[in-house]
Design a protein around this motif. Structure first.
Motif, mmCIF file in Angstrom:
data_model
loop_
_atom_site.group_PDB
_atom_site.id
_atom_site.type_symbol
_atom_site.label_atom_id
_atom_site.label_comp_id
_atom_site.label_asym_id
_atom_site.label_seq_id
_atom_site.Cartn_x
_atom_site.Cartn_y
_atom_site.Cartn_z
ATOM 1 N N TYR A 1 40.199 42.871 43.796
ATOM 2 C CA TYR A 1 39.192 42.481 43.155
ATOM 3 C C TYR A 1 39.549 42.138 41.756
ATOM 4 O O TYR A 1 40.112 43.097 40.915
ATOM 5 C CB TYR A 1 38.040 43.520 43.368
ATOM 6 N N ASN A 2 39.081 41.133 41.254
ATOM 7 C CA ASN A 2 39.288 40.552 40.102
ATOM 8 C C ASN A 2 38.255 40.181 39.280
ATOM 9 O O ASN A 2 37.813 38.984 39.697
ATOM 10 C CB ASN A 2 40.600 39.555 40.107
ATOM 11 N N HIS B 1 37.152 36.169 39.708
ATOM 12 C CA HIS B 1 36.204 35.983 40.847
ATOM 13 C C HIS B 1 34.936 35.389 40.254
ATOM 14 O O HIS B 1 34.209 34.371 40.896
ATOM 15 C CB HIS B 1 35.906 36.875 41.709
ATOM 16 N N THR C 1 43.526 35.778 43.958
ATOM 17 C CA THR C 1 44.500 36.627 43.113
ATOM 18 C C THR C 1 45.875 36.031 43.132
ATOM 19 O O THR C 1 46.728 35.961 42.405
ATOM 20 C CB THR C 1 44.638 38.116 43.686
ATOM 21 N N HIS D 1 46.036 32.837 41.322
ATOM 22 C CA HIS D 1 46.200 33.133 39.619
ATOM 23 C C HIS D 1 47.854 33.669 39.422
ATOM 24 O O HIS D 1 48.402 33.362 38.512
ATOM 25 C CB HIS D 1 45.244 34.141 39.715
#
Ligand code: GLC
Length: 649
Positions: A2-3, A7, A37, A40
């Motif tokens: 989770y970012n 997100h 992710t 990125h």
């Protein structure tokens, strides 16, 4: 992982484009978040220090979202169907052909009318050689593109291409087009603007004011076309600069250290995806990253770009598979399938260029040992990826496998390659081949080989000498070469004309835009009257066509030849013979080829070594039964014979 920042950014971009993330577009949204992710991370690996890194990353998100929102309902449905099949492209049901539209039948419209020909042969997958705009005379067979989004008028219009795709879609055929990622034509709008002095576009290429940096690069970069295009830079008089041109002087290398170039090209990739391309052939991916002091080939950053492209395609247009056209050393080819965390998450396909060249090696010497010495490398291909298997394509045959493979068979590498070159150029006294050396490097004497399948197998010489026995031998060689490659695993890709035994066409010598490049000798112009002879019993065309047709039909019946990492090489017992075993569930197929001009034999022990065997084997090629006998008794193979043996249950 989770970012939140990332997100939230994606959510906002998708909502702004009115993508229904909680409803119809839920799966797309899930894919995006699942890959965000990685995207990125890959992007930052390349561009984190770039002044506009964040801004351009936002463009990347928008490019992916836009691609999905422009995808037609029909293609989204096709994506879903492919997803349900699992790795659809591993299937034994696919058989391909690569062709030049104009040389095959004139233009795209008439190609649409030729689909029955492919059906008759069993081909359901077409690779159209580049059809986008490319300047006549400076086109490298279409690989110097001046507009990535308009069809060259030689071939027709975008409407014709779409109509062809639609018809192929209706007939459940697959389409492959190229993206020429490494370079543009010097007539592309970006290059024109660079010539006019626009800094933005000069930064799309590798442009330098003087020879200092080019000289440094040149020290470690090999020449790709040492005869026709030596050196890696070209002087551009309009702007008084030097530009990098690894291939021909009219092909300008794109500079991927500039993230804007990546975004532009990713957008073009999606443009092709949304035309309905099933497999995108990424041309020359080994070259896309340059760094002084290196060969500028196979650099880790080139892999990072491909991984990033793969993840992006997976999100927006998941039904499109990627083929990385990396014709490099065996170990390097393998890396295009991805390594480490990205194993099987880079290119879905690569050409089995190593094996292709090794088949030619074995055919010239009648000795399969060099070929077998390479297999432990080739078998490293990860599950879930596939080869394109082939004997010939539009390019030359490079003898780029490792020296140790040659030495393993007891030959000296330099002398062995010299023999192969002389054999296929038709200058060796023992040779029946009629080919030519391509791109001879005066410094190293390295050379590749041009020539059509039929000419390299001896058909041209046999026909010229009206020698019927030699013609029969040549046809046997052609079909054995095809059979050996068709059943190995991977999608077989025929080169147009080979299914009818086309020999070399020397007319390219009279065309100034082609005469410097002898690869044109094996790119025939199809004569449809000649092709009609496939219907006349006993003609050369009929024998080769019907043989090829039968091989494809057999392949489609045999699930065990799908590319499921289910190939075992039989232990070598006779240097002239190469056999492999394909297994799936309870089914087995032994594919055995004799590369010698004389009869060869195997003992039955050679079969029994690979586990229990039935009492009888059925040869699907000759439609004959063979009774399995004692360990020391012989199975005799005809000269250039091949056998597709399935145990009779
Ligand atoms: C690829 C193509 C080849 C072309 C080169 C440069 O290797 O297959 O035909 O010359 O790229 O675009």
């Amino acid at each position: 992982m989770y970012n939140p920042g990332l997100h939230k950014k994606i959510n906002a971009a998708l909502l702004k484009m009115k993508i229904d993330i909680g409803g119809n577009d839920g799966m797309f949204y899930t894919r995006f978040i699942a890959n965000a992710t990685a995207l990125h991370f890959l992007y930052n690996e390349l561009y984190k220090d770039h002044a506009a890194a964040d801004k351009i990353f936002d463009q990347l998100i928008n490019t992916i979202a836009k691609a999905y929102s422009k995808r037609s309902a029909q293609l989204k449905e096709r994506d879903e169907k492919k997803e349900q099949k699992g790795n659809w492209y591993l299937s034994n049901d696919i058989a391909g052909m690569s062709l030049y539209v104009d040389r095959f039948c004139g233009n795209l419209k008439s190609l649409t009318g030729k689909l029955d020909y492919f059906k008759e042969l069993g081909v359901n997958f077409l690779h159209l050689m580049p059809v986008m705009q490319s300047p006549e005379g400076e086109s490298d067979g279409g690989y110097a593109v001046s507009d990535f989004r308009s069809v060259d008028e030689r071939f027709g219009t975008m409407k014709d291409l779409k109509a062809l795709q639609q018809k192929m879609n209706d007939e459940e055929m697959y389409l492959m087009l190229d993206i020429v990622l490494n370079h543009t034509s010097h007539r592309h709008e970006w290059a024109q603007k660079a010539k006019e002095g626009e800094k933005k576009y000069q930064d799309y290429f590798y442009m330098y004011d003087d020879r200092t940096i080019p000289d440094t690069f040149d020290k470690t970069m090999p020449d790709i076309f040492p005869e026709s295009a030596p050196g890696n830079f070209t002087y551009v008089k309009e702007c008084n600069k030097w530009v990098m041109t690894v291939f021909h002087n009219y092909q300008w290398d794109l500079n991927y250290s500039n993230p804007s170039v990546l975004i532009e090209m990713l957008d073009t990739i999606f443009f092709y995806a949304n035309l309905g391309v099933d497999v995108l052939r990424i041309d020359a991916p080994a070259f896309i990253w340059k760094q002084q002091g290196t060969t500028c080939q196979n650099l880790p950053q080139a892999h990072t770009i491909l991984r990033l492209i793969k993840q992006a395609v997976q999100v927006a247009t998941p039904g499109m598979a990627l083929l990385g056209e990396a014709i490099v050393a065996p170990k390097e080819i393998m890396k295009y399938f991805g390594t480490g965390l990205y194993t099987a998450r880079e290119c879905d396909f690569a050409y089995n260029a190593t094996h292709m060249a090794l088949q030619w090696d074995a055919l010239a010497t009648g000795d399969t040992r060099v070929m077998l010495a390479a297999q432990h490398e080739i078998l490293q291909k990860p599950f879930g990826t596939s080869w394109i298997t082939y004997t010939r394509c539009h390019d030359d045959i490079g003898l780029g496998y490792d020296d140790y493979m040659i030495q393993y068979a007891g030959y000296k590498a330099y002398e062995h390659r010299k023999f192969l070159q002389e054999y296929y150029a038709g200058v060796h006294p023992l040779s029946v081949a009629r080919g030519a050396l391509f791109s001879v490097n005066p410094k190293t004497q390295d050379a590749r080989i041009s020539g059509s399948l039929a000419s390299l197998c001896g058909l041209e010489k046999a026909v010229n000498e009206n020698d019927v026995t030699a013609m029969n031998v040549a046809i046997k060689k052609i079909l054995m070469m095809q059979a050996h490659s068709f059943f190995m695993g991977g999608v077989p890709m025929l080169f147009y004309g080979d299914e009818e035994g086309y020999t070399n066409d020397y007319s390219y010598l009279n065309e100034p835009g082609k005469s410097y490049d002898n690869r044109w000798m094996h790119r025939p112009v199809i004569d449809w009257k000649k092709n009609e002879r496939r219907k006349e019993e006993g003609t050369i065309e009929q024998r080769i066509f019907s043989g090829t047709q039968k091989l494809i039909a057999l392949r489609k019946k045999m699930e065990m030849v799908s590319d499921l990492k289910n190939l075992t090489w039989m232990h070598p017992h006779n240097i002239h013979v190469a056999g492999y075993l394909r297994t799936h569930n309870e089914n087995k197929l032994y594919c055995i080829c004799n590369f010698s001009s004389s009869e060869s034999f195997l003992t039955w022990f050679a079969f029994k070594q690979h586990g229990p065997i039935a009492e009888q084997l059925f040869d699907h090629w000759k439609e004959e039964y063979h009774t399995v006998r004692g360990d020391h008794e012989y199975f005799i193979l005809e000269p250039y014979g091949f056998y597709l043996l399935e145990p009779v249950q």
